[in-house]
Design an enzyme around this catalytic site. Structure first.
Site, PDB file in Angstrom:
ATOM      1  N   TRP A   5     -41.959  77.348  -5.960  1.00  0.00           N
ATOM      2  CA  TRP A   5     -40.600  77.082  -6.868  1.00  0.00           C
ATOM      3  C   TRP A   5     -39.542  77.208  -5.759  1.00  0.00           C
ATOM      4  CZ3 TRP A   5     -35.942  79.537  -7.380  1.00  0.00           C
ATOM      5  CH2 TRP A   5     -34.946  78.841  -8.404  1.00  0.00           C
ATOM      6  N   ARG A  13     -49.331  67.226 -18.648  1.00  0.00           N
ATOM      7  CA  ARG A  13     -48.890  66.730 -19.754  1.00  0.00           C
ATOM      8  C   ARG A  13     -47.387  66.167 -19.767  1.00  0.00           C
ATOM      9  NH1 ARG A  13     -48.967  71.918 -23.335  1.00  0.00           N
ATOM     10  NH2 ARG A  13     -48.835  72.857 -21.226  1.00  0.00           N
ATOM     11  N   LYS A  51     -35.183  74.724 -24.231  1.00  0.00           N
ATOM     12  CA  LYS A  51     -36.119  74.664 -22.906  1.00  0.00           C
ATOM     13  C   LYS A  51     -35.566  73.930 -21.782  1.00  0.00           C
ATOM     14  CE  LYS A  51     -40.687  73.881 -22.287  1.00  0.00           C
ATOM     15  NZ  LYS A  51     -41.783  73.124 -22.595  1.00  0.00           N
ATOM     16  N   PHE A  53     -41.179  85.473  -7.923  1.00  0.00           N
ATOM     17  CA  PHE A  53     -39.899  85.374  -8.576  1.00  0.00           C
ATOM     18  C   PHE A  53     -38.983  86.386  -7.609  1.00  0.00           C
ATOM     19  CE2 PHE A  53     -40.301  84.846 -13.423  1.00  0.00           C
ATOM     20  CZ  PHE A  53     -40.838  83.739 -13.087  1.00  0.00           C
TER      21      PHE A  53
END
Lengths: 557, 557
Positions: B410, B94, B105, B382
């Protein structure tokens, strides 16, 4: 049968934008393309050292009818004509506003055989400049209401004195006057506000008066959004808004390169109103044109008393620009209208009526001479004009010692504007223009207003309302009195009364109140009622616009 | 020190977009460029015959925390990983909404070493798609009010029953509830209205569910803007709006090609909400990806009960798409949150708390199996996750017979997602998925709602308010009962109560009322309070965003 503008545009074969760029000596790698036929130009192509010696031609007009007198078409045609006679010319124009495209007006990219292409893209979204201006403007609005609601209003903003509205590029009468913040305490403070059309945004005015990105950021930071409970101005930088606003305009500040029907370069950038703002394309675009071409033809909205005066006093002083000649577009239709003939009857030949309307043209010629500029009159020819009517204008111009030429670019393209091009070239190269602004920014507010009203409008007096007088005091107190002035008044008269056509005299200009554009760098004395948000007509153009499976758009005209 | 997303993005060397296009077999001449690193793709590149045999991978997630669980990052990482193991993959995503960029954000283009580039362009304006959706939406709004004001309301529209609001891509709480048309009879009819954020526009939903331009035009024409005094629906085509609205979206319908940090193709197109709309990119973009690459990795908003279910029931049925595997993104953080640990304490290792939260993951696995899809669990790792915590999840997945892999994209880019890529490839190529939607459009409204509520949410009952029951009757009468359903509820619980975390059971889903998106093709049963317009936080991200003289933007994260 006459072809529509869109049909003519579609029948024209466009060249890749890299070819157009090459004509200006721009490398393909310097372009930021938006499709195959549109590109943004990096600001590093502006070269002040190259601007000297180049010729800047302003196109203005006589007092227009409701339909406008074809200034954009004449500007494009003149540029085609100049290129035809061997002068490397770029036409530099404003971007069309989307709102009117769906209203009455249709597109705004010239007409007939004097158009800029791709016509649909230019009229619909283009490179997103209006959208970015709108977003930057409305981000500041959101930050204002959020500050009051969410940051305990530490700036002490009086919600009743917020002057910063929101904007939308749409003809939206229902949004002119609204009440926002309803629905309970989670939705902020209920207060009166409204939307202006995006072209009326101070962000647009600031963009077009900036010399570079940091200049723009400073201007945006200086926007006054309203006043505190103690009547101190509150500026955008106090809300830390200018960084994000400018980031949104990173690409918006770059002028857009497109092409004319005849494959000559056209630079299109910015589109501020000509009554409440300066009404001409950006300083950056004009300088870009002057850096890359030998001649720049550019236009300013409405007649010489509105866009013309503002171009010369406001844009030229902020941008350090010096026009070399000025074209005054006249139509037989508009001259007849100044003799009082109603709009539907203007097609009927009537040389006496033309003669009766000539004082309007004379005044606009006089106005340009007040700026020490050599004017050339361009008669933008319509099919309904008679030979006798045209001769009346030619004779009078000769009597006044003003060059005059027909502009038949709508019908014939550049071929129909070579006479005009030769006349303009001669005027520009005569060295007789010695551009001098009418006023200097350091004059008092009243002095600046009065010289415009008396010399340009032909007024006998200037009258200030009680509110206007109070505002002048306030502006002196908060240091806004050394800004330019940008008088908002009707485009249908040299005076502030639309019914006073032709060349009125002895009238009084009544300054009702002031708006401000402290970031962009001017104050706006308001003479009359000013519309910052148009409405759709009873038969909106939008209802006739369509697109087929192959993406062909119809109904833009 | 950890680099910010923007710093990592800036340190990445981008390839010209023509090189990325070449990887998909696209000729440079087929591109519509927007700068050097972004291009729109023509719809003629969609080839249904090539789609068969290609693999479609949906990325969904467990019930998230307030911060989200990195679905976009995992999707980009998975695509990098697949490309690394030799599978020609496009990630299809998107477009970010501008509103949240200035709110809390920051950007929405992935994170760390799993990003799509150019990050600032994607986050700020991109190719103008949101602006075009906004303009098309608001044109219809203007035509509605203009019809009542200026066309004598021949359609007999009841101003009190107009449901079509306006939209703005901004976090704008002050515009949620407003009164428009004030200021006297020249400004139209005063009435209550408001603004939604652009991502919530039905025009956005319609764009993303269209198969081509004419399909979009038909959908836009079918939009219901409100009701007459006799409670008959009034549709956009009755205002002749659909042609101009679609013309505004001529280029908007074309998907946007960009690149990942590792130079792999990413297609980004459309951005509808995942509660009141379908929450995934356009059918056109997904089909484009499947036409050009061998694997498409795509994501849907929030967890499997929201974007996941809507992707599968709504988008896949309207687009005739068949996913081959589904990735469920889980984080140790979110699993712990389902054991009741407050957000600030989620960084403290606690394997027992992870185990306590596992029923939430189990339910999302079960949900995907209801669609006959093979799920793969991706633990989005994480730095604060402990070995023991991760092992708890791995053990449970093995017990459930579900493949599980770490996603360290990440931190490490594609290199950190090769295990996940191998697991996904094995699942997709096992042939064991046999995608079956949960319901068929021809079922009754109640049947469609109830199968979702019972099977996906785990509800015991569905309860309808008196208003909802009346609306169901109305929908049957006006022929809306055979549309898809798109239930709007909280993303923080499988139920409609955000406080019921983990895997609640025995609860009742309460349908308060319905919104409709008759043009886009669904009705929206509303369970709970739904926000269609966010507000800015007390410290908006906008205040920290800045740009320097060279155009370098800072403060986007």
């Amino acid at each position: 049968m006459t072809k529509s503008d869109l049909e003519i545009a579609h029948a024209s074969k466009m060249q890749p934008i890299s070819k157009i760029a090459a004509k200006l000596g721009i490398q393909e790698d310097d372009l930021r393309p938006y499709g195959k036929y549109v590109a943004k130009l990096p600001l590093r192509l502006i070269d002040e050292s190259k601007i000297k010696g180049k010729k800047l031609i302003l196109v203005t007009a006589i007092t227009p009818t409701l339909a406008g007198e074809g200034k954009t078409t004449a500007s494009i045609g003149l540029a085609e004509g100049l290129n035809k006679i061997g002068v490397k010319t770029a036409v530099v124009l404003r971007e069309p506003s989307l709102g009117p495209v769906f209203g009455m007006k249709g597109g705004a990219a010239g007409g007939g055989y004097a158009q800029v292409l791709p016509m649909e893209s230019i009229n619909l979204h283009f490179t997103g400049d209006f959208a970015a201006v709108e977003k930057a403007h409305n981000l500041l609005s959101a930050l204002v209401d959020n500050h009051i609601h969410n940051q305990k209003n530490t700036l002490n903003i009086d919600p009743r004195k917020i002057i910063w509205k929101r904007v939308m590029d749409m003809n939206e009468r229902a949004l002119r006057d609204i009440v926002i913040g309803l629905g309970g305490s989670a939705q902020g403070i209920p207060r009166e506000s409204g939307f202006d059309i995006t072209a009326a945004s101070e962000v647009m005015a600031a963009l077009c008066l900036s010399n570079d990105l940091m200049d723009l950021k400073q201007k945006l930071g200086n926007i006054i959004i309203g006043y505190t409970y103690d009547d101190e101005p509150v500026r955008a930088y106090q809300l830390n808004a200018q960084g994000a606003m400018t980031a949104l305009m990173k690409h918006t500040i770059m002028p857009n390169l497109v092409q004319t029907i005849e494959g000559n370069p056209a630079i299109i950038h910015g589109g501020p109103f000509a009554n409440i703002a300066q009404g001409s394309n950006s300083i950056i675009a004009t300088k870009m044109g002057l850096s890359l071409a030998d001649y720049v033809v550019t236009e300013a909205g409405f007649a010489s008393d509105l866009g013309g005066e503002k171009f010369l006093d406001l844009k030229c002083q902020y941008g350090n620009l010096k026009p070399d000649a000025v074209v005054i577009v006249a139509t037989i239709r508009a001259l007849k209208s100044h003799s009082g003939i109603p709009f539907p009857d203007l097609k009927i030949p009537n040389a006496d009526a033309v003669a009766f309307g000539l004082p309007n043209l004379e005044k606009h010629i006089e106005n340009m001479r007040h700026f020490m500029l050599i004017p050339v009159v361009a008669i933008n020819k319509f099919a309904t004009d008679s030979v006798e009517e045209i001769q009346v204008v030619i004779d009078r111009c000769e009597k006044l010692g003003v060059k005059v030429a027909l502009c038949e670019a709508w019908e014939k393209g550049g071929e129909g504007a070579t006479d005009l091009a030769l006349a303009v070239k001669e005027a520009a190269e005569s060295g007789k223009s010695n551009f001098t602004p009418l006023y200097r920014f350091e004059w008092s507010i009243e002095q600046k207003i009065e010289i415009i009203a008396r010399k340009i409008y032909g007024a006998a007096e200037v009258e200030y309302s009680v509110k206007a007088k109070q505002q002048i005091k306030l502006f002196k107190k908060i240091g806004l009195d050394k800004l330019a002035v940008c008088i908002a008044k009707t485009q249908y008269s040299l005076s502030d009364d639309p019914k006073l056509t032709n060349r009125p005299s002895g009238f009084t200009i009544k300054i009702r109140e002031f708006d401000i554009a402290a970031g962009a760098g001017f104050i706006i004395p308001i003479a009359g009622t000013i519309m910052r948000m148009p409405g759709l007509p009873s038969k909106p153009a939008a209802e006739s616009i369509d697109i087929d499976a192959d993406g062909n758009i119809t109904g833009l005209f």
